[in-house]
Design a protein around this motif. Structure first.
Motif, PDB file in Angstrom:
ATOM      1  N   ILE A 215     -50.858  -8.201  28.828  1.00 39.82           N
ATOM      2  CA  ILE A 215     -49.811  -8.758  27.877  1.00 39.82           C
ATOM      3  C   ILE A 215     -48.844  -7.513  27.536  1.00 39.82           C
ATOM      4  O   ILE A 215     -49.469  -6.647  26.887  1.00 39.82           O
ATOM      5  N   GLU A 216     -47.551  -7.653  27.757  1.00 36.84           N
ATOM      6  CA  GLU A 216     -46.722  -6.650  27.600  1.00 36.84           C
ATOM      7  C   GLU A 216     -45.924  -7.000  26.310  1.00 36.84           C
ATOM      8  O   GLU A 216     -45.587  -8.040  26.021  1.00 36.84           O
ATOM      9  N   SER A 217     -46.061  -6.127  25.276  1.00 41.10           N
ATOM     10  CA  SER A 217     -45.531  -6.221  23.889  1.00 41.10           C
ATOM     11  C   SER A 217     -44.780  -5.104  23.358  1.00 41.10           C
ATOM     12  O   SER A 217     -45.177  -3.970  23.600  1.00 41.10           O
ATOM     13  N   GLN A 218     -43.275  -5.214  22.964  1.00 40.71           N
ATOM     14  CA  GLN A 218     -42.475  -4.215  22.734  1.00 40.71           C
ATOM     15  C   GLN A 218     -42.445  -4.159  21.090  1.00 40.71           C
ATOM     16  O   GLN A 218     -41.739  -3.562  20.621  1.00 40.71           O
ATOM     17  N   ASN A 219     -43.272  -5.038  20.156  1.00 37.97           N
ATOM     18  CA  ASN A 219     -43.253  -5.093  19.045  1.00 37.97           C
ATOM     19  C   ASN A 219     -44.552  -4.899  18.342  1.00 37.97           C
ATOM     20  O   ASN A 219     -45.605  -5.371  18.786  1.00 37.97           O
ATOM     21  N   ALA A 220     -44.598  -3.940  17.346  1.00 39.88           N
ATOM     22  CA  ALA A 220     -45.965  -3.572  16.710  1.00 39.88           C
ATOM     23  C   ALA A 220     -46.614  -4.849  15.971  1.00 39.88           C
ATOM     24  O   ALA A 220     -47.745  -4.987  16.284  1.00 39.88           O
ATOM     25  N   ALA A 221     -45.868  -5.574  15.418  1.00 33.83           N
ATOM     26  CA  ALA A 221     -46.365  -6.819  14.553  1.00 33.83           C
ATOM     27  C   ALA A 221     -47.037  -7.768  15.777  1.00 33.83           C
ATOM     28  O   ALA A 221     -48.075  -8.202  15.490  1.00 33.83           O
ATOM     29  N   ALA A 222     -46.283  -7.953  16.750  1.00 32.85           N
ATOM     30  CA  ALA A 222     -46.867  -8.764  17.799  1.00 32.85           C
ATOM     31  C   ALA A 222     -48.148  -8.372  18.432  1.00 32.85           C
ATOM     32  O   ALA A 222     -48.874  -8.951  18.630  1.00 32.85           O
ATOM     33  N   THR A 223     -48.070  -6.905  18.647  1.00 35.45           N
ATOM     34  CA  THR A 223     -49.230  -6.489  19.342  1.00 35.45           C
ATOM     35  C   THR A 223     -50.532  -6.699  18.431  1.00 35.45           C
ATOM     36  O   THR A 223     -51.505  -6.884  18.763  1.00 35.45           O
ATOM     37  N   TRP A 224     -50.195  -6.431  17.060  1.00 35.61           N
ATOM     38  CA  TRP A 224     -51.211  -6.699  15.987  1.00 35.61           C
ATOM     39  C   TRP A 224     -51.644  -8.219  16.300  1.00 35.61           C
ATOM     40  O   TRP A 224     -53.047  -8.490  16.156  1.00 35.61           O
ATOM     41  N   ALA A 225     -50.883  -8.981  16.296  1.00 36.73           N
ATOM     42  CA  ALA A 225     -51.345 -10.430  16.402  1.00 36.73           C
ATOM     43  C   ALA A 225     -52.061 -10.650  17.493  1.00 36.73           C
ATOM     44  O   ALA A 225     -53.020 -11.698  17.560  1.00 36.73           O
ATOM     45  N   VAL A 226     -51.758 -10.114  18.805  1.00 35.42           N
ATOM     46  CA  VAL A 226     -52.511 -10.413  19.898  1.00 35.42           C
ATOM     47  C   VAL A 226     -53.885  -9.724  19.838  1.00 35.42           C
ATOM     48  O   VAL A 226     -54.891 -10.296  20.429  1.00 35.42           O
ATOM     49  N   LEU A 227     -53.946  -8.785  19.152  1.00 39.10           N
ATOM     50  CA  LEU A 227     -55.319  -8.046  19.180  1.00 39.10           C
ATOM     51  C   LEU A 227     -56.139  -8.585  18.170  1.00 39.10           C
ATOM     52  O   LEU A 227     -57.457  -9.021  18.682  1.00 39.10           O
TER      53      LEU A 227
END
Length: 299
Positions: A215-227
């Motif tokens: 999953i490629e994420s360019q947004n820290a908040a989105a990365t946190w949600a994925v984790l």
């Protein structure tokens, strides 16, 4: 080819219609249409497909757009570069480490010295920074990566190296004990487009983790949600992982350490930074050197 033609081309490509471009440029639709026609005649190609849905760049238009955009963005900077009130733009991509550990300490001093400088800050994954540098919408990026060399037309100035770690939700299967690097290949990864090497670069050809679903994420908040909600894992620096205050995110216990990550400045090799951008980059580098001299390897 003249600059008004390039400007009209980029405006239409960005806004999707001649009408919108004419309104933004404060000229008539007929003037934009004529300007585009002359540009197409000069180049001998069709740059847009025109229909009820607006103007869509053709293959030739898509090829021209990055360089044309760079020209327009560089022209916008001219006034700020020579202004007496130091109001030149600074547009930068900042990695989570740079945004968290460097920018808060640098920003007040920069604003005190350059109160009129417009600032633009975006997430600093390489997948975001490199396109922005290519088309001129970004001046530089402070990125964290495994790669210490980046292909032309980009230049990477390594500042320091930091230990790489893998983080995940505390209920993730990989968090239930010591984890091997081979085991990591079976899990979903979230990243900023960075491929994860499982061997240091001096051991033959580096092996790369190929996750079943990346999953490629360019947004820290989105990365946190994925984790937290998609059973994914991510790589970061040990320093940044140590600053995480979320008890649900933990650092995995790996049987073999990952190669160090490198923090540094990414710029275009064929472009110069404006005075304001140069000042910001120097202040960030100085902070990095002073903050991490005792805990990191200086690159």
């Amino acid at each position: 080819m003249k600059y008004p033609q390039v400007l009209a081309f980029v405006s239409v490509a960005r806004l999707g219609s001649i009408r919108a471009a004419a309104r933004a440029m404060n000229v008539s639709q007929a003037a934009v249409t004529k300007t585009l026609r002359l540009l197409e005649e000069d180049l001998g190609v069709t740059l847009f497909s025109r229909g009820v849905g607006g103007a869509v760049p053709t293959a030739a238009g898509q090829s021209l757009l990055p360089r044309a955009t760079l020209i327009v963005e560089q022209m916008k900077l001219l006034d700020g570069d020579v202004s007496l009130d130091n109001r030149g733009r600074v547009a930068m991509g900042m990695s989570p480490m740079a945004s968290t550990c460097l920018l808060p300490f640098v920003l007040p001093d920069f604003l005190a010295q350059r109160p009129g400088a417009p600032l633009r800050i975006v997430d600093g994954a390489l997948a975001t920074v490199l396109p922005g540098l290519r088309d001129g919408t970004l001046d530089f990026g402070v990125c964290t990566t495994f790669a210490e060399s980046i292909a032309l037309p980009f230049r990477f100035d390594p500042w320091l190296r930091q230990q790489a770690v893998v983080i995940a939700h505390r209920e993730h299967p990989a968090a239930r004990g010591r984890c091997t690097l081979d085991k990591l290949t079976g899990f979903r990864w979230v990243s900023g487009g960075m491929r994860i090497s499982t061997q240091p670069p001096d051991v033959g050809v580096a092996r790369v983790i190929e996750a079943p679903q990346n999953i490629e994420s360019q947004n820290a908040a989105a990365t946190w949600a994925v984790l937290k909600h998609a059973q994914a894992i991510a790589v970061t620096t040990a320093d940044l992982a140590g600053r995480i205050i979320d008890p649900e995110i933990v650092t995995l216990d790996l049987d073999t350490p990952l190669p160090d990550m490198t923090v540094g400045l990414v710029t275009r090799s064929d472009a110069f930074l404006s005075p304001n951008a140069q000042l910001m980059a120097e202040m960030l580098k100085d902070r990095a050197m002073r903050e991490y001299r005792q805990t990191s390897h200086i690159a």
